[in-house]
Design a protein around this motif. Structure first.
Motif, PDB file in Angstrom:
ATOM      1  N   ARG A  93      53.264  49.670  42.415  1.00  0.00           N
ATOM      2  CA  ARG A  93      52.615  48.419  42.026  1.00  0.00           C
ATOM      3  C   ARG A  93      52.963  47.342  43.042  1.00  0.00           C
ATOM      4  O   ARG A  93      54.120  47.178  43.417  1.00  0.00           O
ATOM      5  N   VAL A  94      51.944  46.594  43.448  1.00  0.00           N
ATOM      6  CA  VAL A  94      52.103  45.579  44.487  1.00  0.00           C
ATOM      7  C   VAL A  94      51.650  44.234  43.941  1.00  0.00           C
ATOM      8  O   VAL A  94      50.530  44.118  43.428  1.00  0.00           O
ATOM      9  N   PRO A  95      52.494  43.193  44.016  1.00  0.00           N
ATOM     10  CA  PRO A  95      52.073  41.869  43.536  1.00  0.00           C
ATOM     11  C   PRO A  95      51.110  41.190  44.503  1.00  0.00           C
ATOM     12  O   PRO A  95      51.176  41.394  45.717  1.00  0.00           O
ATOM     13  N   HIS A  96      50.230  40.360  43.945  1.00  0.00           N
ATOM     14  CA  HIS A  96      49.250  39.611  44.736  1.00  0.00           C
ATOM     15  C   HIS A  96      49.104  38.218  44.140  1.00  0.00           C
ATOM     16  O   HIS A  96      49.319  38.018  42.936  1.00  0.00           O
ATOM     17  N   LEU A  97      48.674  37.276  44.985  1.00  0.00           N
ATOM     18  CA  LEU A  97      48.339  35.928  44.546  1.00  0.00           C
ATOM     19  C   LEU A  97      46.870  35.665  44.847  1.00  0.00           C
ATOM     20  O   LEU A  97      46.381  35.975  45.936  1.00  0.00           O
ATOM     21  N   ILE A  98      46.177  35.080  43.858  1.00  0.00           N
ATOM     22  CA  ILE A  98      44.751  34.804  43.984  1.00  0.00           C
ATOM     23  C   ILE A  98      44.496  33.349  43.612  1.00  0.00           C
ATOM     24  O   ILE A  98      45.034  32.851  42.623  1.00  0.00           O
ATOM     25  N   GLU A  99      43.661  32.674  44.391  1.00  0.00           N
ATOM     26  CA  GLU A  99      43.299  31.300  44.070  1.00  0.00           C
ATOM     27  C   GLU A  99      42.405  31.268  42.831  1.00  0.00           C
ATOM     28  O   GLU A  99      41.584  32.158  42.630  1.00  0.00           O
ATOM     29  N   VAL A 100      42.582  30.245  41.996  1.00  0.00           N
ATOM     30  CA  VAL A 100      41.736  30.081  40.810  1.00  0.00           C
ATOM     31  C   VAL A 100      41.320  28.621  40.678  1.00  0.00           C
ATOM     32  O   VAL A 100      41.986  27.719  41.177  1.00  0.00           O
ATOM     33  N   ASP A 101      40.207  28.428  40.003  1.00  0.00           N
ATOM     34  CA  ASP A 101      39.701  27.084  39.709  1.00  0.00           C
ATOM     35  C   ASP A 101      39.737  26.900  38.191  1.00  0.00           C
ATOM     36  O   ASP A 101      39.060  27.619  37.455  1.00  0.00           O
TER      37      ASP A 101
ATOM     38  N   LYS B 182      35.639  27.076  32.183  1.00  0.00           N
ATOM     39  CA  LYS B 182      36.077  28.463  32.294  1.00  0.00           C
ATOM     40  C   LYS B 182      36.965  28.645  33.517  1.00  0.00           C
ATOM     41  O   LYS B 182      36.857  27.900  34.498  1.00  0.00           O
ATOM     42  N   LEU B 183      37.827  29.630  33.439  1.00  0.00           N
ATOM     43  CA  LEU B 183      38.645  30.027  34.582  1.00  0.00           C
ATOM     44  C   LEU B 183      37.759  30.751  35.599  1.00  0.00           C
ATOM     45  O   LEU B 183      37.082  31.725  35.260  1.00  0.00           O
ATOM     46  N   ILE B 184      37.771  30.268  36.842  1.00  0.00           N
ATOM     47  CA  ILE B 184      37.015  30.906  37.923  1.00  0.00           C
ATOM     48  C   ILE B 184      38.005  31.491  38.923  1.00  0.00           C
ATOM     49  O   ILE B 184      38.872  30.783  39.447  1.00  0.00           O
ATOM     50  N   VAL B 185      37.884  32.786  39.181  1.00  0.00           N
ATOM     51  CA  VAL B 185      38.777  33.471  40.106  1.00  0.00           C
ATOM     52  C   VAL B 185      38.195  33.416  41.503  1.00  0.00           C
ATOM     53  O   VAL B 185      37.020  33.732  41.728  1.00  0.00           O
ATOM     54  N   GLY B 186      39.030  32.985  42.466  1.00  0.00           N
ATOM     55  CA  GLY B 186      38.569  32.824  43.837  1.00  0.00           C
ATOM     56  C   GLY B 186      39.067  33.920  44.766  1.00  0.00           C
ATOM     57  O   GLY B 186      39.181  35.079  44.373  1.00  0.00           O
ATOM     58  N   LYS B 187      39.429  33.524  45.964  1.00  0.00           N
ATOM     59  CA  LYS B 187      39.810  34.481  47.004  1.00  0.00           C
ATOM     60  C   LYS B 187      41.328  34.667  47.025  1.00  0.00           C
ATOM     61  O   LYS B 187      42.077  33.872  46.442  1.00  0.00           O
ATOM     62  N   PRO B 188      41.794  35.720  47.694  1.00  0.00           N
ATOM     63  CA  PRO B 188      43.244  35.912  47.821  1.00  0.00           C
ATOM     64  C   PRO B 188      43.911  34.712  48.474  1.00  0.00           C
ATOM     65  O   PRO B 188      43.348  34.093  49.391  1.00  0.00           O
ATOM     66  N   PHE B 189      45.087  34.376  47.994  1.00  0.00           N
ATOM     67  CA  PHE B 189      45.833  33.229  48.520  1.00  0.00           C
ATOM     68  C   PHE B 189      46.502  33.615  49.822  1.00  0.00           C
ATOM     69  O   PHE B 189      47.201  34.626  49.908  1.00  0.00           O
TER      70      PHE B 189
END
Length: 332
Positions: free
Chosen positions: A310-318, A323-330
């Motif tokens: 398992r690998v952690p990741h960070l993703i930009e959100v609005d 509503k929560l909008i998921v953006g691109k990788p941070f």
């Protein structure tokens, strides 16, 4: 076939968690990139008091960073009582850090593999439950509080998180595991004002089968998946109450979102029709960086030398709208 597949997933998770038990002495490293860390269920606390990011997850370890780019760790931060229900060397899953009323709290799932509480079909169910530990510092050590148990001993529960509802009371939101009830649920239970124990009994919020997007195939029929995993409660910019949670689409780990019609934990919870993140990402949580940017922390699965890691990741959100909008990788 599906049952065996999920049992295999549970077995793999258990074996990995044994490797990362709290009694293992970790090799401490400096300047480790996030994508080089192997960690399930990453949870990040942005601590203003120390200008530091603290990351926990499955395994009872902690990582620290000043910039979200390079991390130092892992270090052991949990001190459980070997005479408690957890036993001498509990597995620790999905640990979270919450700052609340001047202290730091560690919400986690503990499993005592020496104690079996039930057998349902082929599922031998071990003693597993959500519990809360406390510390005066973000980096611990975290120790148990007064109450010996938070949730019923005869039910497997996991992935507890903290939420203070509109009534001003703190609650634990958690999963009642599908291995016993065959249709996993997400529930709430009131916590004492200092989080040292629970009040009353758990209340159902929604079931795995309420999801329009999760899928599994059983006895030749396609239907909703049984698994509920990783609840995380949040407000959008307009004050709307939402909840991230994770299940599966066949063999792919997938995260969805639901919104409360009443604006409280009692719901009713209306599930979005489609997943909120790409396939193979899940167990998400949201945090605001020390610079004020909202991010989602998730993990993905990949094969490495024949093992699933398992690998952690960070993703930009609005979060500014309804509503929560998921953006691109941070990318820092």
């Amino acid at each position: 076939m599906v049952m065996k597949s999920f049992l295999l997933v549970a077995l793999i998770t258990s074996n990995l968690t044994l490797v990362f038990s709290q009694n293992r002495v970790p090799v401490f490293r400096q300047d480790v990139p996030l994508d080089s860390i192997r960690l399930s269920d990453p949870f990040i606390l942005a601590d203003k008091a120390t200008s530091t990011y603290y990351m926990t997850g499955t395994g009872g370890m902690m990582w620290k960073s000043k910039d979200l780019k390079k991390w130092a760790g892992p270090s052991v931060v949990v001190k459980t009582d070997p005479e408690s229900w957890m036993g001498k060397n509990p597995m620790i899953w999905a640990a979270e850090l919450h700052q609340y009323q001047g202290k730091y709290y560690y919400f986690a799932t503990f499993t005592n593999r020496e104690v079996k509480i039930d057998t349902v079909g082929e599922n031998v169910i071990e003693r597993r439950a959500c519990h809360v530990l406390v510390s005066d510092r973000a980096e611990g050590p975290y120790v148990p509080m007064k109450d010996p148990e938070y949730l019923p001993a005869n039910k497997p529960t996991l992935d507890g998180t903290l939420w203070v509802d509109k009534d001003g009371k703190p609650y634990m939101v958690y999963c009642y595991e599908w291995l016993q009830n065959m249709n996993g649920t997400i529930e709430k239970i009131e916590l004492k004002p200092d989080l040292s124990g629970t009040i009353g009994e758990g209340k159902l919020l929604f079931r795995a089968s309420d999801s329009p997007w999760s899928r599994e195939k059983s006895n030749g029929k396609i239907g909703p998946n049984k698994v509920t995993d990783g609840p995380y409660v949040f407000h959008t910019g307009t004050g709307r109450l939402g909840m991230l949670w994770t299940s599966w689409i066949y063999d792919v780990y997938t995260q969805g979102v639901a919104y409360s019609k009443s604006g409280t934990l009692d719901g009713p919870w209306i599930q979005e029709n489609e997943p909120i993140t790409p396939p193979n990402y899940g167990h998400g949580m949201l945090f605001r960086t020390l610079n004020g940017t909202w991010l989602m922390s998730v993990h993905s699965h990949k094969k490495s030398n024949g093992r699933t890691v398992r690998v952690p990741h960070l993703i930009e959100v609005d979060l500014s709208g309804d509503k929560l909008i998921v953006g691109k990788p941070f990318t820092h």
